[in-house]
Design an enzyme around this catalytic site. Structure first.
Site: not given
Ligand code: IPE
Ligand code: IPE
Ligand code: MG
Length: 272
Positions: A37, A85
């Site tokens: 993340d 997502n």
């Molecule tokens: C969790 O991250 C999913 C992945 C890393 C693929 P998110 O960024 O989607 O999670 P939330 O929304 O912060 O809980």
């Molecule tokens: C993790 O990074 C990757 C996915 C969830 C696909 P994020 O895209 O959630 O990045 P943040 O949490 O918004 O910084």
């Molecule tokens: Mg995230």
């Protein structure tokens, strides 16, 4: 006096080496799962587009796959894209999908070279047909590898997986193939998409978020959780070593008392 740059480099190297050396290779987790993340925030901190963060996240994936393979970790599960997502802006979703599938495709020769077998868990039916085909090919091309198992959680969510398992169990009961009284934890596990893998012993989440976000809810029952504020595109082998050392300093009690543990071998799955 040494030039400043060189002494910093030397210090960093010795820090990294001693971190890896501090790992007890007799007590490695068999399965590590990671919620990767913070890509979006990493990019935004640099005044860039979120996709720029995802692009750099791929470098971390390469580095950590290599780090785990070097340590001879048996299973590495990476949460790459959740069911939720799909609700992100269409531009990010399509860019990310393209990046994920291209990366998996391009990494196949490296996976084969390192004897790594690829697996995918998640609702693959949500993926565009071309992406599904690419993925299928990558799975087939690595299926004979016998080293580390790399499990990509793609279009995955734990509640989706559990509901799917429950429906399949209901159908098996309805058709007379399964007697309800025989449903145990080990039977239930066979209906999960992770049926071939042991439960993760260590779960790492980057980016300073302290939640599970629908990841392996059933399988993480007794995992040790390691949270770090490092954003995923900055996460490297040294951070992995830190997480493993943290794991090795935990006392895994599985509901027992510390005194009882002295006489018991470590076990990861609760008994039925
Ligand atoms: C969790 O991250 C999913 C992945 C890393 C693929 P998110 O960024 O989607 O999670 P939330 O929304 O912060 O809980
Ligand atoms: C993790 O990074 C990757 C996915 C969830 C696909 P994020 O895209 O959630 O990045 P943040 O949490 O918004 O910084
Ligand atoms: Mg995230």
């Amino acid at each position: 006096m040494q030039p400043l740059g060189r002494s910093i480099l030397t210090n960093n190297l010795s820090v990294n080496m001693s971190l890896k050396d501090s790992i007890n290779i007799q007590r490695l987790p068999r399965h590590i799962a990671i919620i990767m993340d913070g890509n979006g925030r990493w990019a935004q901190d640099k005044g860039e587009d979120r996709l720029f963060g995802h692009l750099h996240g791929v470098e971390s994936v390469r580095n950590i796959v290599e780090g785990c393979a070097e340590l001879k970790i048996d299973y590495l599960t990476l949460y790459a894209f959740s069911t939720e997502n799909w609700d992100r802006p269409a531009e990010e979703v399509s860019g990310l999908m393209e990046l994920l599938v291209d990366t998996i495709r391009n990494e196949v020769p490296t996976l084969n070279k390192n004897n790594i077998r690829l697996h995918v868990i998640g609702d693959i039916s949500m993926l565009p047909a071309a992406a599904r085909k690419e993925l299928q090919e990558a799975l087939e091309e690595t299926q004979l590898n016998t080293g580390m198992n790399l499990v990509m959680a793609l279009s995955y969510s734990s509640r989706w997986e559990i509901i799917k398992a429950v429906k399949q169990i209901a159908l098996a009961v309805q058709s007379g193939q399964l007697a309800p009284e025989t449903i145990s934890q080990s039977v239930f596990q066979q209906y999960l998409s992770t049926s071939e893998f042991p439960d993760p012993e260590l779960m790492i989440r980057t980016s300073g978020e302290y939640r599970i976000s629908n990841f392996l809810l059933y399988q993480l029952a007794y995992a040790e959780l390691h949270f770090t504020t490092t954003l995923w595109p900055d996460f490297r082998k040294e951070n992995l070593y830190e997480a493993i050392i943290d794991f090795q300093n935990r006392e895994r009690r599985f509901g027992k008392t510390a005194a009882q543990l002295e006489n018991l071998p470590e076990t990861q799955n609760a008994s039925d």
